[in-house]
Design an enzyme around this catalytic site. Structure first.
Site, mmCIF file in Angstrom:
data_model
loop_
_atom_site.group_PDB
_atom_site.id
_atom_site.type_symbol
_atom_site.label_atom_id
_atom_site.label_comp_id
_atom_site.label_asym_id
_atom_site.label_seq_id
_atom_site.Cartn_x
_atom_site.Cartn_y
_atom_site.Cartn_z
ATOM 1 N N LYS A 1 137.958 61.144 39.851
ATOM 2 C CA LYS A 1 137.815 63.099 40.370
ATOM 3 C C LYS A 1 137.472 63.733 40.924
ATOM 4 O O LYS A 1 137.993 64.197 42.195
ATOM 5 C CB LYS A 1 137.475 63.765 38.755
ATOM 6 C CG LYS A 1 138.366 64.746 39.575
ATOM 7 C CD LYS A 1 138.203 66.019 38.010
ATOM 8 C CE LYS A 1 136.785 66.713 37.820
ATOM 9 N NZ LYS A 1 136.480 67.484 38.487
ATOM 10 N N ASN A 2 136.379 63.629 41.311
ATOM 11 C CA ASN A 2 135.137 64.053 42.490
ATOM 12 C C ASN A 2 135.478 63.135 43.681
ATOM 13 O O ASN A 2 134.221 64.571 44.672
ATOM 14 C CB ASN A 2 133.432 64.427 41.334
ATOM 15 C CG ASN A 2 134.172 65.842 40.521
ATOM 16 O OD1 ASN A 2 135.159 66.448 40.473
ATOM 17 N ND2 ASN A 2 132.658 65.785 40.546
ATOM 18 N N CYS B 1 132.257 80.337 36.008
ATOM 19 C CA CYS B 1 132.868 79.268 34.871
ATOM 20 C C CYS B 1 131.895 79.463 33.846
ATOM 21 O O CYS B 1 131.176 79.968 33.695
ATOM 22 C CB CYS B 1 133.658 78.058 35.605
ATOM 23 S SG CYS B 1 131.872 77.086 35.640
ATOM 24 N N ARG C 1 127.736 79.801 39.481
ATOM 25 C CA ARG C 1 127.984 78.649 40.789
ATOM 26 C C ARG C 1 128.977 79.154 41.230
ATOM 27 O O ARG C 1 129.982 79.370 42.138
ATOM 28 C CB ARG C 1 129.351 78.040 39.968
ATOM 29 C CG ARG C 1 128.909 77.441 38.518
ATOM 30 C CD ARG C 1 129.952 76.383 38.153
ATOM 31 N NE ARG C 1 130.463 75.553 39.367
ATOM 32 C CZ ARG C 1 131.084 74.266 38.855
ATOM 33 N NH1 ARG C 1 132.389 74.254 37.858
ATOM 34 N NH2 ARG C 1 131.156 73.515 39.548
ATOM 35 N N ASP D 1 126.929 65.861 34.023
ATOM 36 C CA ASP D 1 128.158 65.983 34.115
ATOM 37 C C ASP D 1 128.250 64.737 32.899
ATOM 38 O O ASP D 1 128.979 64.649 32.353
ATOM 39 C CB ASP D 1 128.802 65.507 35.258
ATOM 40 C CG ASP D 1 129.555 66.058 36.359
ATOM 41 O OD1 ASP D 1 129.481 67.600 36.115
ATOM 42 O OD2 ASP D 1 129.861 66.285 37.402
ATOM 43 N N ARG E 1 141.777 67.822 32.426
ATOM 44 C CA ARG E 1 141.242 67.749 34.104
ATOM 45 C C ARG E 1 140.454 66.538 34.717
ATOM 46 O O ARG E 1 140.453 66.442 35.777
ATOM 47 C CB ARG E 1 140.320 69.472 34.308
ATOM 48 C CG ARG E 1 140.948 70.820 33.494
ATOM 49 C CD ARG E 1 140.320 71.797 33.981
ATOM 50 N NE ARG E 1 139.940 71.841 35.231
ATOM 51 C CZ ARG E 1 138.779 72.556 35.872
ATOM 52 N NH1 ARG E 1 138.282 73.072 35.310
ATOM 53 N NH2 ARG E 1 138.111 72.055 37.246
HETATM 54 N N1 EPU Z 1 124.978 76.010 43.801
HETATM 55 C C1 EPU Z 1 124.673 77.907 45.179
HETATM 56 N N2 EPU Z 1 125.309 78.504 45.976
HETATM 57 C C2 EPU Z 1 126.260 77.493 46.502
HETATM 58 C C3 EPU Z 1 126.327 75.896 45.790
HETATM 59 C C4 EPU Z 1 126.156 75.609 44.927
HETATM 60 O O1 EPU Z 1 123.626 78.256 44.505
HETATM 61 O O2 EPU Z 1 126.977 78.103 48.061
HETATM 62 C C5 EPU Z 1 124.246 75.805 43.627
HETATM 63 C C6 EPU Z 1 125.144 75.435 41.814
HETATM 64 O O3 EPU Z 1 125.365 76.993 41.377
HETATM 65 C C7 EPU Z 1 124.260 74.862 41.691
HETATM 66 C C8 EPU Z 1 123.386 73.587 42.127
HETATM 67 O O4 EPU Z 1 123.649 74.776 43.274
HETATM 68 O O5 EPU Z 1 123.530 75.032 40.496
HETATM 69 C C9 EPU Z 1 124.633 72.319 42.354
HETATM 70 O O6 EPU Z 1 125.866 72.775 42.581
HETATM 71 P P1 EPU Z 1 127.029 72.202 43.484
HETATM 72 O O7 EPU Z 1 127.602 73.139 44.271
HETATM 73 O O8 EPU Z 1 126.533 71.238 43.811
HETATM 74 O O9 EPU Z 1 128.351 72.070 42.583
HETATM 75 P P2 EPU Z 1 129.709 72.054 42.703
HETATM 76 O O10 EPU Z 1 129.549 71.454 43.853
HETATM 77 O O11 EPU Z 1 130.333 73.164 43.181
HETATM 78 C C10 EPU Z 1 130.337 69.357 41.719
HETATM 79 C C11 EPU Z 1 131.527 68.671 40.386
HETATM 80 C C12 EPU Z 1 130.474 69.026 39.210
HETATM 81 C C13 EPU Z 1 129.772 68.879 39.460
HETATM 82 C C14 EPU Z 1 128.270 69.325 40.419
HETATM 83 C C15 EPU Z 1 126.811 68.556 40.429
HETATM 84 C C16 EPU Z 1 132.980 68.369 42.413
HETATM 85 C C17 EPU Z 1 134.268 68.689 42.440
HETATM 86 N N3 EPU Z 1 132.421 69.027 41.292
HETATM 87 O O12 EPU Z 1 130.035 70.567 42.226
HETATM 88 O O13 EPU Z 1 131.970 68.493 38.980
HETATM 89 O O14 EPU Z 1 129.099 68.944 37.791
HETATM 90 O O15 EPU Z 1 129.068 69.360 41.474
HETATM 91 O O16 EPU Z 1 126.475 67.478 40.583
HETATM 92 O O17 EPU Z 1 132.574 67.746 43.361
HETATM 93 C C18 EPU Z 1 132.217 67.755 36.886
HETATM 94 O O18 EPU Z 1 133.535 66.742 36.857
HETATM 95 O O19 EPU Z 1 133.230 68.539 35.835
HETATM 96 C C19 EPU Z 1 132.340 68.995 37.250
HETATM 97 C C20 EPU Z 1 131.414 70.495 37.051
#
Ligand code: EPU
Length: 419
Positions: free
Chosen positions: A22-23, A116, A121, A305, A397
């Site tokens: 998915k990701n 969320c 996030r 995850d 999802r």
């Molecule tokens: N963060 C910030 N600022 C930002 C972006 C991130 O503070 O601008 C923080 C987040 O709050 C978190 C950390 O950085 O504490 C890491 O978050 P990241 O941005 O890596 O998460 P994401 O890109 O929103 C993806 C996956 C998630 C998975 C996370 C961590 C996708 C579409 N989603 O989310 O997947 O948990 O990386 O590995 O790739 C899931 O599949 O169930 C899922 C939640």
């Protein structure tokens, strides 16, 4: 509304096939915005989130053809650069259209994702990085409004390695002028899959999969061949935990062992026997589940995850375990539900302290996000008696045909209408 009804206590045995990640699929579909002409993906998982990403691009004017697990997209006629609140609120990963829209169309209006179930996030790192590349970005009336005359390569340092942030910057930088360097980039395999696809379309991205990624901007991108999406390491990991929690014996076809080292090590710690096969992993579990400690980390560390599924597993381990969640500040919403099934877990800050119990008892429970749902499936199939899980839409999802796959492994699980 639907609910899932499970009868626990039966070992899962047999073979299960893992689908596309998915990701990886979500950024890949979004990256089609950057291309001139059509592109095609195979091994596309049939999931609600993939549908949502396709609906978003359709709304912008892209054309789609989806047959089974094959997806053709032509996003060259996009006439709207808007990601509305109604879609973004159902899937935060909609933020992934920000980078490519800005790079190709020089403007984008994307609803700001709210917090969320698993945490606040924020997307501040995405916004700051795009500003550094020369975009004007303002948050107005709940939307990220952005435009740029042109994007210029820059050095971007991420305070925290963000997965979708890294993907957004890669996509924005491929069509920028000059060289962009991302320092402290996310190293997840899904980032690498995106870079490989874009490189096959003419992009010049080096270092994906390491902390430093260098992107030399090019003037255009065009797909040359069908891109086969990588297999889903989290779906594979979830079936491994399910096998272990039910004391089963399952061959997990297509499980990407090379992306699962941290998960495999923890499953070995709890006593599972794991064999790497030509085309996947065979996992067997006999006897008592042993306790262990886990700390979530960005890849290649233990994935957040997989944390909820391991919480369920360790709740029936022999002895006490501590789980430390370092990525998301609210990712223990499955714990009160597990407690209702008889688990003995105390949450203190970002630690869950688990005293293993002999067994869990079936109960009605509610899932609040994709992986919390997976954790309750693990608990329900390991527990004595019947568990009814609500919040089933979360499962859809991220897990394709979960009930069918589990039934083929002799698990007792069915979906029913609920009032
Ligand atoms: N963060 C910030 N600022 C930002 C972006 C991130 O503070 O601008 C923080 C987040 O709050 C978190 C950390 O950085 O504490 C890491 O978050 P990241 O941005 O890596 O998460 P994401 O890109 O929103 C993806 C996956 C998630 C998975 C996370 C961590 C996708 C579409 N989603 O989310 O997947 O948990 O990386 O590995 O790739 C899931 O599949 O169930 C899922 C939640």
């Amino acid at each position: 509304m639907e609910k899932i009804v499970m009868k626990g206590g039966k070992p899962l045995c047999g073979k299960v096939k893992i689908g596309g990640a998915k990701n990886a699929a979500l950024p890949l579909i979004s990256s089609s915005i950057l291309l001139d002409g059509e592109c095609e993906f195979s091994n596309v998982p049939q999931l609600k989130d993939v549908e949502t990403m396709c609906s978003l691009l359709k709304l912008m004017g892209a054309e789609f053809e989806l047959k089974q697990h094959n997806l053709k997209i032509d996003a060259s006629n996009i006439n709207k650069t808007l990601a509305p609140y109604e879609l973004v609120r159902t899937m935060r990963a909609s933020i992934l259209v920000l980078g490519p829209l800005l790079a190709k169309y020089k403007r984008a209006s994307v609803s700001l994702p709210g917090g969320c179930a698993i945490g606040e996030r924020p997307v501040n790192l995405h916004i700051e990085a795009l500003r550094k590349l020369g975009a004007f970005v303002e948050v107005k009336n709940g939307y990220i409004e952005t435009k740029a005359k042109k994007l210029k390569g820059e050095e971007i340092y991420f305070d925290i390695p963000t997965v979708t942030g890294t993907e957004n910057v890669i996509m924005a930088a491929t069509l920028a002028d000059g060289v962009t360097t991302i320092l402290n980039a996310a190293q997840e395999p899904e980032v690498v899959d995106l870079a490989n696809f874009l490189n096959s379309c003419g992009a010049k991205i080096e270092g994906a999969g390491t902390k430093n990624i260098v992107i030399k901007g090019v003037s255009s991108l065009k797909a040359n061949k069908v891109h086969n999406i990588i297999y889903d390491r989290i779906e594979a990991g979830t079936y491994m935990v399910l096998t272990c929690a039910t004391k089963g014996d399952v061959e997990i076809e297509n499980a990407p062992y090379q992306f699962l080292h941290a998960v495999v090590e923890k499953l070995k710690d709890v006593g599972a026997s794991i064999n790497v096969k030509k085309n996947g992993i065979r996992i067997k579990m006999k006897g008592k589940i042993k306790h262990t400690d886990i700390e979530t980390m960005p890849y290649p560390g233990f994935p957040t995850d997989m944390q909820p599924q391991f919480t369920s597993l360790l709740s029936i381990a022999d002895g006490s375990s501590v789980i430390t969640e370092t990525i998301f500040e609210k990712r223990f919403s499955h714990v009160p539900e597990l407690t209702r099934m008889g688990a003995n877990i105390k949450v203190s800050g970002n630690h869950a302290i688990i005293e293993g119990v002999d067994h869990l008892n079936g109960a009605p429970v509610t899932a609040t996000d994709i992986r919390a749902a997976a954790s309750l499936i693990v608990a329900g199939l390991a527990a004595c008696g019947e568990t009814v899980m609500f919040g089933v839409h979360h499962l859809d999802r991220g897990y394709e045909n979960l009930e069918q796959k589990i039934r083929a492994l002799s698990g007792s699980i069915r979906r029913e209408k609920s009032e």
